[in-house]
Write a protein that holds these residues in place. Sequence first.
Motif, PDB file in Angstrom:
ATOM      1  N   GLU A  34      -5.569 -17.756  63.572  1.00 19.26           N
ATOM      2  CA  GLU A  34      -5.559 -16.509  64.347  1.00 19.26           C
ATOM      3  C   GLU A  34      -5.869 -16.777  65.822  1.00 19.26           C
ATOM      4  OE1 GLU A  34      -8.252 -13.847  62.395  1.00 19.26           O
ATOM      5  OE2 GLU A  34      -6.757 -13.310  60.887  1.00 19.26           O
ATOM      6  N   LYS A  35      -6.860 -17.635  66.043  1.00 19.76           N
ATOM      7  CA  LYS A  35      -7.254 -17.931  67.421  1.00 19.76           C
ATOM      8  C   LYS A  35      -6.144 -18.677  68.150  1.00 19.76           C
ATOM      9  CE  LYS A  35     -11.294 -18.863  70.050  1.00 19.76           C
ATOM     10  NZ  LYS A  35     -12.763 -18.853  69.976  1.00 19.76           N
ATOM     11  N   TYR A  37      -3.017 -18.592  67.518  1.00 19.64           N
ATOM     12  CA  TYR A  37      -1.884 -17.699  67.736  1.00 19.64           C
ATOM     13  C   TYR A  37      -2.111 -16.811  68.965  1.00 19.64           C
ATOM     14  CZ  TYR A  37       2.312 -15.150  66.732  1.00 19.64           C
ATOM     15  OH  TYR A  37       3.574 -14.618  66.830  1.00 19.64           O
ATOM     16  N   ARG A  38      -3.366 -16.379  69.144  1.00 14.79           N
ATOM     17  CA  ARG A  38      -3.658 -15.569  70.339  1.00 14.79           C
ATOM     18  C   ARG A  38      -3.572 -16.411  71.614  1.00 14.79           C
ATOM     19  NH1 ARG A  38      -7.820 -13.517  67.001  1.00 14.79           N
ATOM     20  NH2 ARG A  38      -9.355 -14.805  68.077  1.00 14.79           N
ATOM     21  N   MET A  39      -3.959 -17.682  71.529  1.00 17.63           N
ATOM     22  CA  MET A  39      -3.963 -18.536  72.721  1.00 17.63           C
ATOM     23  C   MET A  39      -2.564 -19.040  73.080  1.00 17.63           C
ATOM     24  SD  MET A  39      -7.448 -20.776  72.028  1.00 17.63           S
ATOM     25  CE  MET A  39      -7.299 -21.824  73.490  1.00 17.63           C
ATOM     26  N   ARG A  40      -1.851 -19.521  72.072  1.00 21.58           N
ATOM     27  CA  ARG A  40      -0.530 -20.100  72.329  1.00 21.58           C
ATOM     28  C   ARG A  40       0.272 -20.116  71.031  1.00 21.58           C
ATOM     29  NH1 ARG A  40      -0.190 -25.737  75.599  1.00 21.58           N
ATOM     30  NH2 ARG A  40      -1.862 -24.642  76.695  1.00 21.58           N
ATOM     31  N   PRO A  41       1.130 -19.118  70.827  1.00 20.64           N
ATOM     32  CA  PRO A  41       1.869 -19.026  69.561  1.00 20.64           C
ATOM     33  C   PRO A  41       2.676 -20.282  69.222  1.00 20.64           C
ATOM     34  CG  PRO A  41       2.072 -16.984  70.798  1.00 20.64           C
ATOM     35  CD  PRO A  41       1.356 -17.954  71.701  1.00 20.64           C
ATOM     36  N   PRO A  78      -8.074 -24.338  70.542  1.00 21.01           N
ATOM     37  CA  PRO A  78      -8.615 -23.231  69.747  1.00 21.01           C
ATOM     38  C   PRO A  78      -9.766 -23.735  68.873  1.00 21.01           C
ATOM     39  CG  PRO A  78      -6.321 -23.725  69.116  1.00 21.01           C
ATOM     40  CD  PRO A  78      -6.717 -24.735  70.147  1.00 21.01           C
TER      41      PRO A  78
ATOM     42  N   GLU B  45      -5.880  -6.189  56.483  1.00 22.32           N
ATOM     43  CA  GLU B  45      -6.759  -5.457  57.413  1.00 22.32           C
ATOM     44  C   GLU B  45      -8.077  -5.065  56.734  1.00 22.32           C
ATOM     45  OE1 GLU B  45      -3.850  -2.555  58.468  1.00 22.32           O
ATOM     46  OE2 GLU B  45      -2.673  -4.089  59.514  1.00 22.32           O
ATOM     47  N   ARG B  48     -10.168  -8.209  56.307  1.00 23.58           N
ATOM     48  CA  ARG B  48     -10.751  -8.614  57.583  1.00 23.58           C
ATOM     49  C   ARG B  48     -11.986  -7.759  57.896  1.00 23.58           C
ATOM     50  NH1 ARG B  48      -7.398 -11.262  61.055  1.00 23.58           N
ATOM     51  NH2 ARG B  48      -5.644 -10.255  60.037  1.00 23.58           N
TER      52      ARG B  48
END
Lengths: 118, 118
Positions: A34-35, A37-41, A78, B45, B48
């Motif tokens: 998840e991290k 993906y948020r930083m660099r897919p 990440p 969701e 999470r």
Amino acid sequence: MFAFKQVIVVRRDLGMGAGKIAAQAAHAAVLGVEKAYRMRPAWVEGWRADGMPKVVLQVPGEAELADVCARAEAAGLPVAPVRDRGLTQVAAGTLTCVGIGPAAAPDVDAVTGDLRLL
Amino acid sequence: MFAFKQVIVVRRDLGMGAGKIAAQAAHAAVLGVEKAYRMRPAWVEGWRADGMPKVVLQVPGEAELADVCARAEAAGLPVAPVRDRGLTQVAAGTLTCVGIGPAAAPDVDAVTGDLRLL
């Protein structure tokens, strides 16, 4: 061997059993994806194309794990630290393991290449 | 205790070490989240919001793991079987573990409630 990888670094001093380690590592893996993906897919996409390679490594204790985290953060990777809820085996809030990546394998290796396999 | 959960069921007959089990479980967890998200985003969701609870269980061998997979599929749950690449410890293509969920905890428990913790 792979262009992308995810490494999970586990503390060995907590006396966690195999099932406990597996649950903590699974948590680190999901948070790490998840991290990343948020930083660099592109990291996650490249890692997926590689077959999602994962390596589980060990450190003797909390100080060494904190050091790995700090170096991975400084490298722009990440970083997904896992603190246990404390329902079983370890005290609440204990830092048990950390996920680093998925990211480019050479960048991950530069931080974790000196650690031993669990 | 939680409304949603993810269970990872691991074979005990392969002689996998703690690090190998952790890597396989991490793989199942990531694949399971992806599968659940495609099937029903509300499962992921809710899970999470619960803090991503995970439980790692064991079965004696492949037949029992296949049986758990079949029952979970029949129950409409997200099922993520993991087959090893065979680079270390086990032969390529070996079914090592399976992720079930994240999904509603009672539905997961109906399939896995009789299994022992790893």
